[in-house]
Design an enzyme around this catalytic site. Structure first.
Site, PDB file in Angstrom:
ATOM      1  N   ARG A 220      31.817   9.617 -21.968  1.00 58.02           N
ATOM      2  CA  ARG A 220      30.758  10.484 -22.508  1.00 58.02           C
ATOM      3  C   ARG A 220      30.900  11.830 -21.818  1.00 58.02           C
ATOM      4  O   ARG A 220      31.237  11.892 -20.624  1.00 58.02           O
ATOM      5  CB  ARG A 220      29.368   9.889 -22.240  1.00 58.02           C
ATOM      6  CG  ARG A 220      28.218  10.803 -22.661  1.00 58.02           C
ATOM      7  CD  ARG A 220      26.851  10.115 -22.772  1.00 58.02           C
ATOM      8  NE  ARG A 220      26.290   9.672 -21.516  1.00 58.02           N
ATOM      9  CZ  ARG A 220      26.279   8.415 -21.096  1.00 58.02           C
ATOM     10  NH1 ARG A 220      26.825   7.469 -21.842  1.00 58.02           N
ATOM     11  NH2 ARG A 220      25.746   8.090 -19.933  1.00 58.02           N
TER      12      ARG A 220
ATOM     13  N   ASP B 288      26.629  10.064 -15.049  1.00 56.77           N
ATOM     14  CA  ASP B 288      25.541  10.746 -15.749  1.00 56.77           C
ATOM     15  C   ASP B 288      24.434  10.884 -14.712  1.00 56.77           C
ATOM     16  O   ASP B 288      23.688   9.940 -14.448  1.00 56.77           O
ATOM     17  CB  ASP B 288      25.099   9.898 -16.952  1.00 56.77           C
ATOM     18  CG  ASP B 288      24.040  10.593 -17.813  1.00 56.77           C
ATOM     19  OD1 ASP B 288      23.487  11.621 -17.377  1.00 56.77           O
ATOM     20  OD2 ASP B 288      23.776  10.080 -18.919  1.00 56.77           O
TER      21      ASP B 288
ATOM     22  N   HIS C  38      23.081   2.236 -20.152  1.00 57.45           N
ATOM     23  CA  HIS C  38      22.158   2.584 -19.069  1.00 57.45           C
ATOM     24  C   HIS C  38      22.485   1.840 -17.772  1.00 57.45           C
ATOM     25  O   HIS C  38      21.607   1.318 -17.099  1.00 57.45           O
ATOM     26  CB  HIS C  38      20.700   2.326 -19.494  1.00 57.45           C
ATOM     27  CG  HIS C  38      20.177   3.372 -20.426  1.00 57.45           C
ATOM     28  ND1 HIS C  38      19.021   3.232 -21.140  1.00 57.45           N
ATOM     29  CD2 HIS C  38      20.679   4.594 -20.769  1.00 57.45           C
ATOM     30  CE1 HIS C  38      18.831   4.319 -21.882  1.00 57.45           C
ATOM     31  NE2 HIS C  38      19.825   5.150 -21.671  1.00 57.45           N
TER      32      HIS C  38
ATOM     33  N   ASP D 111      20.648  17.493 -17.255  1.00 60.83           N
ATOM     34  CA  ASP D 111      21.139  16.189 -17.716  1.00 60.83           C
ATOM     35  C   ASP D 111      22.623  16.336 -18.051  1.00 60.83           C
ATOM     36  O   ASP D 111      22.971  16.883 -19.099  1.00 60.83           O
ATOM     37  CB  ASP D 111      20.321  15.759 -18.951  1.00 60.83           C
ATOM     38  CG  ASP D 111      20.707  14.370 -19.442  1.00 60.83           C
ATOM     39  OD1 ASP D 111      21.508  13.687 -18.776  1.00 60.83           O
ATOM     40  OD2 ASP D 111      20.195  13.963 -20.506  1.00 60.83           O
TER      41      ASP D 111
ATOM     42  N   HIS E 251      14.111  13.617 -21.311  1.00 54.40           N
ATOM     43  CA  HIS E 251      14.006  13.397 -22.757  1.00 54.40           C
ATOM     44  C   HIS E 251      12.696  14.062 -23.165  1.00 54.40           C
ATOM     45  O   HIS E 251      11.658  13.412 -23.219  1.00 54.40           O
ATOM     46  CB  HIS E 251      13.983  11.908 -23.107  1.00 54.40           C
ATOM     47  CG  HIS E 251      15.244  11.192 -22.724  1.00 54.40           C
ATOM     48  ND1 HIS E 251      15.304   9.844 -22.474  1.00 54.40           N
ATOM     49  CD2 HIS E 251      16.521  11.643 -22.539  1.00 54.40           C
ATOM     50  CE1 HIS E 251      16.535   9.499 -22.148  1.00 54.40           C
ATOM     51  NE2 HIS E 251      17.299  10.574 -22.181  1.00 54.40           N
TER      52      HIS E 251
ATOM     53  N   GLU F  82      25.905  15.196 -26.204  1.00 52.70           N
ATOM     54  CA  GLU F  82      26.518  14.157 -25.384  1.00 52.70           C
ATOM     55  C   GLU F  82      27.235  13.072 -26.192  1.00 52.70           C
ATOM     56  O   GLU F  82      26.858  11.902 -26.161  1.00 52.70           O
ATOM     57  CB  GLU F  82      25.455  13.515 -24.500  1.00 52.70           C
ATOM     58  CG  GLU F  82      24.161  13.117 -25.214  1.00 52.70           C
ATOM     59  CD  GLU F  82      23.134  12.524 -24.248  1.00 52.70           C
ATOM     60  OE1 GLU F  82      23.483  11.563 -23.550  1.00 52.70           O
ATOM     61  OE2 GLU F  82      22.008  13.016 -24.193  1.00 52.70           O
TER      62      GLU F  82
ATOM     63  N   GLU G 111      28.556  15.327 -21.484  1.00 55.37           N
ATOM     64  CA  GLU G 111      27.208  15.826 -21.811  1.00 55.37           C
ATOM     65  C   GLU G 111      26.943  17.176 -21.170  1.00 55.37           C
ATOM     66  O   GLU G 111      27.117  17.356 -19.961  1.00 55.37           O
ATOM     67  CB  GLU G 111      26.164  14.816 -21.307  1.00 55.37           C
ATOM     68  CG  GLU G 111      24.734  15.272 -21.499  1.00 55.37           C
ATOM     69  CD  GLU G 111      23.717  14.190 -21.142  1.00 55.37           C
ATOM     70  OE1 GLU G 111      24.001  13.355 -20.271  1.00 55.37           O
ATOM     71  OE2 GLU G 111      22.628  14.207 -21.754  1.00 55.37           O
TER      72      GLU G 111
ATOM     73  N   HIS H 218      24.955   5.829 -29.684  1.00 60.38           N
ATOM     74  CA  HIS H 218      23.741   6.628 -29.432  1.00 60.38           C
ATOM     75  C   HIS H 218      23.767   7.979 -30.147  1.00 60.38           C
ATOM     76  O   HIS H 218      24.791   8.406 -30.663  1.00 60.38           O
ATOM     77  CB  HIS H 218      23.520   6.812 -27.918  1.00 60.38           C
ATOM     78  CG  HIS H 218      24.650   7.486 -27.206  1.00 60.38           C
ATOM     79  ND1 HIS H 218      24.900   8.825 -27.334  1.00 60.38           N
ATOM     80  CD2 HIS H 218      25.605   6.989 -26.364  1.00 60.38           C
ATOM     81  CE1 HIS H 218      25.953   9.129 -26.583  1.00 60.38           C
ATOM     82  NE2 HIS H 218      26.404   8.035 -26.000  1.00 60.38           N
TER      83      HIS H 218
ATOM     84  N   TYR I  12      32.861   4.336 -26.629  1.00 61.98           N
ATOM     85  CA  TYR I  12      32.773   3.216 -25.682  1.00 61.98           C
ATOM     86  C   TYR I  12      33.535   2.025 -26.242  1.00 61.98           C
ATOM     87  O   TYR I  12      33.210   1.535 -27.327  1.00 61.98           O
ATOM     88  CB  TYR I  12      31.298   2.844 -25.457  1.00 61.98           C
ATOM     89  CG  TYR I  12      30.442   4.048 -25.114  1.00 61.98           C
ATOM     90  CD1 TYR I  12      30.273   4.462 -23.791  1.00 61.98           C
ATOM     91  CD2 TYR I  12      29.821   4.786 -26.123  1.00 61.98           C
ATOM     92  CE1 TYR I  12      29.500   5.581 -23.483  1.00 61.98           C
ATOM     93  CE2 TYR I  12      29.050   5.905 -25.824  1.00 61.98           C
ATOM     94  CZ  TYR I  12      28.892   6.305 -24.508  1.00 61.98           C
ATOM     95  OH  TYR I  12      28.132   7.404 -24.219  1.00 61.98           O
TER      96      TYR I  12
ATOM     97  N   HIS J 291      19.295  15.183 -27.213  1.00 63.87           N
ATOM     98  CA  HIS J 291      17.837  15.158 -27.198  1.00 63.87           C
ATOM     99  C   HIS J 291      17.316  16.451 -26.599  1.00 63.87           C
ATOM    100  O   HIS J 291      18.031  17.146 -25.860  1.00 63.87           O
ATOM    101  CB  HIS J 291      17.340  13.946 -26.389  1.00 63.87           C
ATOM    102  CG  HIS J 291      17.983  13.831 -25.045  1.00 63.87           C
ATOM    103  ND1 HIS J 291      17.542  14.533 -23.949  1.00 63.87           N
ATOM    104  CD2 HIS J 291      19.088  13.140 -24.622  1.00 63.87           C
ATOM    105  CE1 HIS J 291      18.325  14.255 -22.899  1.00 63.87           C
ATOM    106  NE2 HIS J 291      19.288  13.426 -23.280  1.00 63.87           N
TER     107      HIS J 291
ATOM    108  N   ASP K  44       0.821  -1.209   0.000  1.00 58.63           N
ATOM    109  CA  ASP K  44       0.000   0.000   0.000  1.00 58.63           C
ATOM    110  C   ASP K  44       0.859   1.264   0.000  1.00 58.63           C
ATOM    111  O   ASP K  44       0.424   2.338   0.367  1.00 58.63           O
ATOM    112  CB  ASP K  44      -0.921  -0.008   1.229  1.00 58.63           C
ATOM    113  CG  ASP K  44      -0.123  -0.189   2.514  1.00 58.63           C
ATOM    114  OD1 ASP K  44       1.115  -0.369   2.427  1.00 58.63           O
ATOM    115  OD2 ASP K  44      -0.724  -0.136   3.596  1.00 58.63           O
TER     116      ASP K  44
HETATM  117  N1  GLY Z   1      20.728  10.714 -18.732  1.00 60.65           N
HETATM  118  C1  GLY Z   1      20.021  10.268 -19.856  1.00 60.65           C
HETATM  119  C2  GLY Z   1      20.591  10.758 -21.094  1.00 60.65           C
HETATM  120  O1  GLY Z   1      21.701  11.253 -21.109  1.00 60.65           O
HETATM  121  O2  GLY Z   1      19.960  10.755 -22.113  1.00 60.65           O
HETATM  122 MN    MN Z   2      21.027  13.041 -22.183  1.00 57.01          MN
HETATM  123 MN    MN Z   3      22.555  12.050 -19.394  1.00 58.71          MN
END
Ligand code: GLY
Ligand code: MN
Ligand code: MN
Length: 434
Positions: free
Chosen positions: A402, A255, A238, A266, A356, A380, A404, A345, A384, A349, A35
């Protein structure tokens, strides 16, 4: 943001749609265990049009040739609920606060919806809305169609998010201020992680020191699940397990970012666990940074997002050739998508109420959208290289990097909203030392 902002958004939405009724629901409460619920987070489109953070609420917009009306349905005030959870605004409170035409109790909604829909020809809603409120509206529309004496009835359904999310593309200065504030706290948290990091810590210990910064500054929510990935873990895009030991000689990719008044930030930074880049790490890092800086430099009004994506892929492909990871001509490698193995990737975004932000990437004719002042996009790039990849020189294996940042398109170009966060090798090594 005061009530007039939300009212202006509702008016803008009403001006863009044809005659009909639009229904937007709040997010449902979600059970976490028995609950006990997950912390509540309002639906972004609903919030964008109302600024209302309570659950079990509905916004109904009505448009005919003659009138436009905004109606809010809210949970009524209850002493019992106030005792356990705190007071809800209730019908009277909502009427006072929101600049809507009518407020009713959500309990009254079943008595109102059929009358609201009567003689209307179009229903606008979020096609992902599976609430009982929306089902009841659809059922009522069906019953009206079959009723005697009804001359006009709902004969078309439209995805209301098509309009709300186009509106959300261009951020107002108030929205940008919230994003800036979220970023300022995220900057503190990334710097703290760089300072605290040392060989032997667990990944979650760095996560904890960032969460402390967020919470102790009033940012109650993170914008997404934090990724704290030591060494080869960075090659799982991820990775959210965050339980490994951080090892001497490895990099750590973080990240993680907070949300401020529902607006996201982000940010990713990658730095050495021991504070000093090795030669191989430095080589890859400099390439990723160079790609990121060049992509950001190209961002300005009228540049198309698709072009930016292709440009970033070209740059990443050339970087992989320079590092000796790929061999051949850029055009041939791009054609074969060889770079995707190491840079899988997209370059970025939209970001706003959602990390996102689900705003369109194409215009009405399906063409890639061109940037306009007020849009916010992450940039970003990443490279890798999996530890087990024997096709790559040994020195690079297990490196995942990465970088970003969050970029605002301005009238004359762009502004990196997160430029205060240590990013060059010198800045990072300095921050790690302090
Ligand atoms: N943290 C999610 C992305 O970089 O898209
Ligand atoms: Mn991002
Ligand atoms: Mn990110």
């Amino acid at each position: 943001m005061n009530e007039t902002h939300y009212q202006a958004r509702r008016q803008k939405l009403l001006a863009s749609i044809e005659e009909g009724v639009a229904i937007l629901s709040s997010s449902p409460l979600k059970i976490r265990s028995n609950d006990t619920e997950y912390p509540y987070r309002q639906n972004s489109d609903f919030y964008y049009l109302t600024g209302f953070e309570e659950a079990n609420a509905l916004l109904v917009l009505v448009k005919t040739k003659e009138i436009e009306r905004s109606i809010l349905f809210v949970e009524p005030y209850s002493d019992e609920f106030a005792l356990w959870n705190g007071a809800r605004l209730g019908v009277e409170g909502a009427m006072k606060r929101f600049e809507v035409d009518e407020v009713h109790s959500i309990l009254e909604y079943p008595n109102h919806i059929k009358e609201i829909l009567r003689e209307h020809i179009a229903l606008y809603f979020d096609f992902h809305d599976d609430s009982n409120h929306l089902k009841l509206a659809q059922q009522s529309a069906k019953e009206l169609r079959e009723s005697r004496g009804v001359k006009r009835y709902i004969r078309s359904f439209h995805d209301v998010t098509h309009w709300t999310r186009s509106m959300r593309l261009i951020k107002s200065s108030e929205e940008i201020d919230k994003i800036r504030y979220a970023i300022s706290l995220t900057a503190l948290a990334h710097h703290e992680a760089m300072k605290q990091c040392q060989n032997g810590l667990r990944e979650f210990e760095l996560q904890a020191c960032m969460s402390y910064i967020f919470l102790s500054n009033g940012a109650m929510n993170e914008a997404y699940g934090a990724i704290v990935a030591g060494g080869n873990n960075a090659n799982t895009l991820h990775y959210i397990d965050n339980r490994d030991v951080l090892k001497e000689g490895d990099l750590v990719l973080i990240d993680a970012a907070c949300e401020w008044e529902l607006y996201a930030s982000d940010i990713t930074r990658t730095f050495p666990v021991n504070g000093k880049f090795t030669e191989a790490q430095r080589a890859v890092y400099e390439k990723v940074l160079d790609v990121q800086l060049r992509v950001i430099e190209a961002m300005k009004p009228d540049v198309k997002r698709d072009w930016l994506q292709s440009y970033s892929e070209e740059l990443l492909c050339q970087a992989l050739i320079d590092l000796g990871i790929l061999n051949g001509e850029v055009s041939t490698l791009l054609e074969a998508k060889a770079h995707k193995k190491y840079a899988p990737h997209g370059i970025g975004h939209w970001m706003g109420l959602d990390v996102h932000d689900p705003c369109p990437y194409v215009d009405e004719s399906g063409e890639s959208l061109a940037f306009m002042a007020g849009m916010v996009m992450t940039i970003e790039p990443g490279i890798y290289i999996k530890a087990e990849d024997e096709s790559v020189p040994l020195k690079y294996r297990g490196i995942g990097i990465r970088i970003e940042d969050d970029i605002l398109i301005t009238e004359s170009g762009c502004e990196n909203l997160s430029s205060m966060i240590a990013k060059t090798i010198e800045e990072i090594e300095e921050m790690c030392k302090s």
